[in-house]
Enzyme design. Structure first.
Site, PDB file in Angstrom:
ATOM      1  N   ASP A 103       0.844  -1.206   0.000  1.00 25.37           N
ATOM      2  CA  ASP A 103       0.000   0.000   0.000  1.00 25.37           C
ATOM      3  C   ASP A 103       0.879   1.255   0.000  1.00 25.37           C
ATOM      4  O   ASP A 103       2.052   1.213   0.380  1.00 25.37           O
ATOM      5  CB  ASP A 103      -0.877   0.029   1.269  1.00 25.37           C
ATOM      6  CG  ASP A 103      -1.861  -1.127   1.292  1.00 25.37           C
ATOM      7  OD1 ASP A 103      -2.171  -1.674   0.225  1.00 25.37           O
ATOM      8  OD2 ASP A 103      -2.310  -1.478   2.403  1.00 25.37           O
TER       9      ASP A 103
HETATM   10  N1  URA Z   1      -1.115  -5.968   3.801  1.00 23.54           N
HETATM   11  C1  URA Z   1      -1.650  -4.736   3.832  1.00 23.54           C
HETATM   12  O1  URA Z   1      -2.683  -4.508   4.422  1.00 23.54           O
HETATM   13  N2  URA Z   1      -0.976  -3.749   3.206  1.00 23.54           N
HETATM   14  C2  URA Z   1       0.194  -3.942   2.556  1.00 23.54           C
HETATM   15  O2  URA Z   1       0.757  -3.000   2.014  1.00 23.54           O
HETATM   16  C3  URA Z   1       0.735  -5.238   2.538  1.00 23.54           C
HETATM   17  C4  URA Z   1       0.067  -6.243   3.163  1.00 23.54           C
END
Ligand code: URA
Length: 240
Positions: A103
Site C-alpha cells: 500500500d
Molecule cells: N497488507 C496490507 O494490508 N498492506 C500492505 O501494504 C501489505 C500487506
C-alpha cells in the site's frame, strides 16, 4: 547445468578439452577464475567468460527496494511517484516492475525485476511464499489474538485467511508491536486481518519475502541489486 557440460555444449570441444581449458585458468564466473571443473552454473544468474569472451550473460535485473511511505507500487502513475521512478538506472527502468504490491502508506521490502517469470512464480498462491511484516497497532495484543491468527482469520465479509503466525514484541493499552508471517497476498490483507480482531494498523513494514530479507542498511527510498547469494536462494522460484 555443469560448467564442463555447458562449455562442451557451447562448442569449446570435447569434455577433455574443456577440462583442460578450465585447468589453464581461462574460464571465469562473475570475474573469478574457476578452479572446479564440474561445478553447477546458472546462465541466468552468472556471467561466464572464456579468455574474456562472454559466453553467458545475466539476462535479467533484480533490485531490492526499501519502499518509503507515500510512493505507489506501480510502474506509472499520473498523480504520485512510483516505486519504479525511484530506480535511477534509466536503461532498465522501462522494463522493470514490482513483484507484488505494498500500500502507499506501507514501507519495506519490495523486489523489482524485469524477470516476469520470477515475479509470477513468487506470487502464485500455492507457492506459499512467506511474507514477514513488522506491524504497529493502536491496541493491546494478547494470546487470544495469537490464537485467532493461528486458526485463520475470517474477514468481516466472510473471506477466510490461511493460518498466520503473530509474534508479539511489545504491548500496551494504546500501542503494540508485532511480527506477522503470512503465506498469501490478499488485498490489504494485514490491515484487514487486524481489523477482524478489532485493531487498527498504524504502521506497516515488510521485512521479508520468501528467502529474501530487507537489507537493514537501506534507508527508505534506497535500493540495491540482489547479490548472487540472494539470487541463488530464489532459484526454486525461477521455474515452474
Ligand atoms: N497488507 C496490507 O494490508 N498492506 C500492505 O501494504 C501489505 C500487506
Amino acid at each position: 547445468m555443469r560448467l564442463d557440460k555447458l562449455l562442451e555444449h557451447e562448442n569449446f570441444g570435447s569434455r577433455k578439452k574443456v577440462k583442460r581449458l578450465i585447468r589453464s585458468k581461462k574460464v571465469k564466473i562473475d570475474g573469478k577464475v574457476v578452479t572446479c571443473e564440474n561445478q553447477n552454473v546458472d546462465a541466468q544468474l552468472q556471467e561466464i567468460t572464456v579468455e574474456d569472451t562472454v559466453i553467458t550473460q545475466k539476462t535479467h535485473e533484480y533490485f531490492m527496494l526499501n519502499k518509503p511511505q507515500g510512493v505507489v507500487t506501480a510502474v506509472h502513475d499520473k498523480d504520485h511517484q512510483t516505486v519504479v521512478d525511484l530506480i535511477k538506472e534509466e536503461d532498465y527502468r522501462q522494463k522493470l516492475y514490482p513483484v507484488g504490491r505494498l500500500d502507499r502508506d506501507t514501507e519495506g521490502l519490495l523486489l523489482i525485476t524485469d524477470n516476469g517469470q520470477l515475479g509470477y512464480q513468487l506470487l502464485l498462491p500455492h507457492k506459499n511464499v512467506t511474507k514477514r511484516y513488522e506491524v504497529i497497532v493502536n491496541e493491546r495484543l494478547n494470546d487470544e489474538d495469537v490464537k485467532s491468527f493461528q486458526e485463520g482469520i475470517v474477514f468481516h465479509g466472510g473471506e477466510c485467511c490461511k493460518p498466520a503466525v503473530l509474534s508479539i514484541l511489545s504491548t500496551s493499552d494504546n500501542e503494540s508491536r508485532a511480527y506477522l508471517d503470512i503465506d498469501e497476498g490478499k488485498f490489504h490483507q494485514v490491515k484487514k486481518m487486524f481489523l477482524s480482531v478489532g485493531k487498527k494498523v498504524t504502521f506497516l513494514k515488510r521485512l521479508k519475502m520468501g528467502p529474501i530479507e530487507l537489507d537493514q542498511q537501506l534507508k527508505p527510498g534506497e535500493y540495491r541489486r540482489l547479490t548472487p547469494k540472494e539470487l541463488e536462494t530464489l532459484l526454486p522460484y525461477f521455474y515452474k
